[in-house]
Design a protein around this motif. Structure first.
Motif, PDB file in Angstrom:
ATOM      1  N   ALA A  16       0.807  -1.224   0.000  1.00  0.00           N
ATOM      2  CA  ALA A  16       0.000   0.000   0.000  1.00  0.00           C
ATOM      3  C   ALA A  16       0.841   1.275   0.000  1.00  0.00           C
ATOM      4  O   ALA A  16       0.309   2.362  -0.178  1.00  0.00           O
ATOM      5  N   LEU A  17       2.151   1.164   0.181  1.00  0.00           N
ATOM      6  CA  LEU A  17       3.002   2.349   0.231  1.00  0.00           C
ATOM      7  C   LEU A  17       3.061   3.038  -1.129  1.00  0.00           C
ATOM      8  O   LEU A  17       3.144   2.391  -2.159  1.00  0.00           O
ATOM      9  N   THR A  18       3.044   4.359  -1.095  1.00  0.00           N
ATOM     10  CA  THR A  18       3.167   5.124  -2.332  1.00  0.00           C
ATOM     11  C   THR A  18       4.580   5.659  -2.513  1.00  0.00           C
ATOM     12  O   THR A  18       4.940   6.079  -3.606  1.00  0.00           O
ATOM     13  N   ALA A  19       5.371   5.665  -1.453  1.00  0.00           N
ATOM     14  CA  ALA A  19       6.766   6.118  -1.514  1.00  0.00           C
ATOM     15  C   ALA A  19       7.653   5.024  -0.935  1.00  0.00           C
ATOM     16  O   ALA A  19       7.219   4.254  -0.090  1.00  0.00           O
ATOM     17  N   LEU A  35      14.993   8.048  12.852  1.00  0.00           N
ATOM     18  CA  LEU A  35      13.607   7.589  12.722  1.00  0.00           C
ATOM     19  C   LEU A  35      12.635   8.754  12.869  1.00  0.00           C
ATOM     20  O   LEU A  35      11.731   8.928  12.056  1.00  0.00           O
ATOM     21  N   ARG A  36      12.825   9.555  13.888  1.00  0.00           N
ATOM     22  CA  ARG A  36      11.911  10.685  14.130  1.00  0.00           C
ATOM     23  C   ARG A  36      11.974  11.720  13.015  1.00  0.00           C
ATOM     24  O   ARG A  36      10.954  12.290  12.642  1.00  0.00           O
ATOM     25  N   THR A  37      13.155  11.956  12.470  1.00  0.00           N
ATOM     26  CA  THR A  37      13.295  12.933  11.384  1.00  0.00           C
ATOM     27  C   THR A  37      12.492  12.503  10.164  1.00  0.00           C
ATOM     28  O   THR A  37      11.725  13.288   9.596  1.00  0.00           O
ATOM     29  N   PHE A  38      12.648  11.245   9.754  1.00  0.00           N
ATOM     30  CA  PHE A  38      11.908  10.763   8.589  1.00  0.00           C
ATOM     31  C   PHE A  38      10.411  10.686   8.870  1.00  0.00           C
ATOM     32  O   PHE A  38       9.588  11.053   8.028  1.00  0.00           O
ATOM     33  N   ARG A  40       8.594  12.483  10.910  1.00  0.00           N
ATOM     34  CA  ARG A  40       8.011  13.834  10.909  1.00  0.00           C
ATOM     35  C   ARG A  40       7.739  14.330   9.503  1.00  0.00           C
ATOM     36  O   ARG A  40       6.837  15.130   9.277  1.00  0.00           O
ATOM     37  N   ARG A  41       8.527  13.880   8.554  1.00  0.00           N
ATOM     38  CA  ARG A  41       8.355  14.311   7.156  1.00  0.00           C
ATOM     39  C   ARG A  41       7.393  13.416   6.388  1.00  0.00           C
ATOM     40  O   ARG A  41       7.223  13.571   5.187  1.00  0.00           O
ATOM     41  N   GLY A  42       6.781  12.459   7.074  1.00  0.00           N
ATOM     42  CA  GLY A  42       5.786  11.605   6.446  1.00  0.00           C
ATOM     43  C   GLY A  42       6.367  10.443   5.651  1.00  0.00           C
ATOM     44  O   GLY A  42       5.665   9.802   4.889  1.00  0.00           O
ATOM     45  N   ILE A  43       7.646  10.175   5.834  1.00  0.00           N
ATOM     46  CA  ILE A  43       8.294   9.064   5.125  1.00  0.00           C
ATOM     47  C   ILE A  43       8.147   7.809   5.972  1.00  0.00           C
ATOM     48  O   ILE A  43       8.495   7.806   7.149  1.00  0.00           O
ATOM     49  N   PRO A  44       7.619   6.726   5.391  1.00  0.00           N
ATOM     50  CA  PRO A  44       7.451   5.501   6.179  1.00  0.00           C
ATOM     51  C   PRO A  44       8.800   4.943   6.626  1.00  0.00           C
ATOM     52  O   PRO A  44       9.758   4.909   5.858  1.00  0.00           O
ATOM     53  N   VAL A  45       8.858   4.504   7.886  1.00  0.00           N
ATOM     54  CA  VAL A  45      10.099   3.995   8.458  1.00  0.00           C
ATOM     55  C   VAL A  45       9.854   2.589   8.996  1.00  0.00           C
ATOM     56  O   VAL A  45       8.916   2.372   9.753  1.00  0.00           O
ATOM     57  N   PHE A  46      10.696   1.674   8.598  1.00  0.00           N
ATOM     58  CA  PHE A  46      10.687   0.318   9.135  1.00  0.00           C
ATOM     59  C   PHE A  46      11.996   0.135   9.881  1.00  0.00           C
ATOM     60  O   PHE A  46      13.073   0.254   9.302  1.00  0.00           O
ATOM     61  N   ALA A  47      11.896  -0.118  11.177  1.00  0.00           N
ATOM     62  CA  ALA A  47      13.093  -0.222  12.012  1.00  0.00           C
ATOM     63  C   ALA A  47      13.318  -1.671  12.428  1.00  0.00           C
ATOM     64  O   ALA A  47      12.376  -2.371  12.796  1.00  0.00           O
ATOM     65  N   LEU A  48      14.555  -2.102  12.369  1.00  0.00           N
ATOM     66  CA  LEU A  48      14.944  -3.438  12.796  1.00  0.00           C
ATOM     67  C   LEU A  48      15.724  -3.315  14.100  1.00  0.00           C
ATOM     68  O   LEU A  48      16.720  -2.592  14.164  1.00  0.00           O
ATOM     69  N   SER A  56      14.586   3.610  23.508  1.00  0.00           N
ATOM     70  CA  SER A  56      14.542   4.037  22.114  1.00  0.00           C
ATOM     71  C   SER A  56      13.881   2.993  21.215  1.00  0.00           C
ATOM     72  O   SER A  56      13.392   3.321  20.143  1.00  0.00           O
ATOM     73  N   ALA A  57      13.811   1.739  21.653  1.00  0.00           N
ATOM     74  CA  ALA A  57      13.165   0.692  20.859  1.00  0.00           C
ATOM     75  C   ALA A  57      11.650   0.737  20.998  1.00  0.00           C
ATOM     76  O   ALA A  57      10.947  -0.013  20.336  1.00  0.00           O
ATOM     77  N   ARG A  58      11.144   1.620  21.825  1.00  0.00           N
ATOM     78  CA  ARG A  58       9.696   1.713  22.035  1.00  0.00           C
ATOM     79  C   ARG A  58       9.134   3.054  21.584  1.00  0.00           C
ATOM     80  O   ARG A  58       8.140   3.517  22.100  1.00  0.00           O
ATOM     81  N   SER A  59       9.770   3.658  20.611  1.00  0.00           N
ATOM     82  CA  SER A  59       9.318   4.950  20.106  1.00  0.00           C
ATOM     83  C   SER A  59       7.994   4.776  19.367  1.00  0.00           C
ATOM     84  O   SER A  59       7.725   3.743  18.774  1.00  0.00           O
ATOM     85  N   ARG A  60       7.167   5.790  19.371  1.00  0.00           N
ATOM     86  CA  ARG A  60       5.868   5.702  18.718  1.00  0.00           C
ATOM     87  C   ARG A  60       5.926   5.595  17.211  1.00  0.00           C
ATOM     88  O   ARG A  60       5.221   4.801  16.640  1.00  0.00           O
ATOM     89  N   PRO A  61       6.706   6.413  16.515  1.00  0.00           N
ATOM     90  CA  PRO A  61       6.685   6.305  15.055  1.00  0.00           C
ATOM     91  C   PRO A  61       7.447   5.079  14.573  1.00  0.00           C
ATOM     92  O   PRO A  61       8.337   4.581  15.243  1.00  0.00           O
ATOM     93  N   GLY A  62       7.062   4.590  13.424  1.00  0.00           N
ATOM     94  CA  GLY A  62       7.801   3.482  12.822  1.00  0.00           C
ATOM     95  C   GLY A  62       7.198   2.122  13.117  1.00  0.00           C
ATOM     96  O   GLY A  62       6.295   1.985  13.920  1.00  0.00           O
ATOM     97  N   VAL A  63       7.699   1.154  12.436  1.00  0.00           N
ATOM     98  CA  VAL A  63       7.297  -0.241  12.624  1.00  0.00           C
ATOM     99  C   VAL A  63       8.546  -1.014  12.960  1.00  0.00           C
ATOM    100  O   VAL A  63       9.565  -0.875  12.299  1.00  0.00           O
ATOM    101  N   THR A  64       8.490  -1.813  14.003  1.00  0.00           N
ATOM    102  CA  THR A  64       9.651  -2.574  14.420  1.00  0.00           C
ATOM    103  C   THR A  64       9.497  -4.031  14.027  1.00  0.00           C
ATOM    104  O   THR A  64       8.468  -4.632  14.280  1.00  0.00           O
ATOM    105  N   LEU A  65      10.503  -4.576  13.415  1.00  0.00           N
ATOM    106  CA  LEU A  65      10.558  -5.996  13.100  1.00  0.00           C
ATOM    107  C   LEU A  65      11.625  -6.637  13.962  1.00  0.00           C
ATOM    108  O   LEU A  65      12.685  -6.069  14.174  1.00  0.00           O
TER     109      LEU A  65
END
Length: 66
Positions: A16-19, A35-38, A40-48, A56-65
């Motif tokens: 479903a991602l457009t970017a 992670l927070r910088t991207f 905030r700019r609306g860029i999807p972030v996937f964090a490993l 820091s591993a429990r930040s709200r933005p992003g998806v953690t795998l």
């Protein structure tokens, strides 16, 4: 933040991602800032991250795998 254990769990979201997303390896304090910088700019972030203990591993933005 949503925690996913396999790529199959997030496949519908990836389609479903457009970017193109940012794939971030490691959520040390530096990784968290990136992670927070991207995010905030609306860029999807996937964090490993292999260690879920640091705050820091429990930040709200992003998806953690794991």
């Amino acid at each position: 933040m949503t925690i996913h254990r396999t790529v199959e769990e997030i496949e519908p979201k990836l389609r479903a991602l457009t970017a193109p997303p940012v794939v971030l390896v490691g959520l040390c304090p530096h990784g968290l800032g990136i992670l927070r910088t991207f995010a905030r700019r609306g860029i999807p972030v996937f964090a490993l991250e292999s260690n879920y203990d640091p705050p820091s591993a429990r930040s709200r933005p992003g998806v953690t795998l794991f």
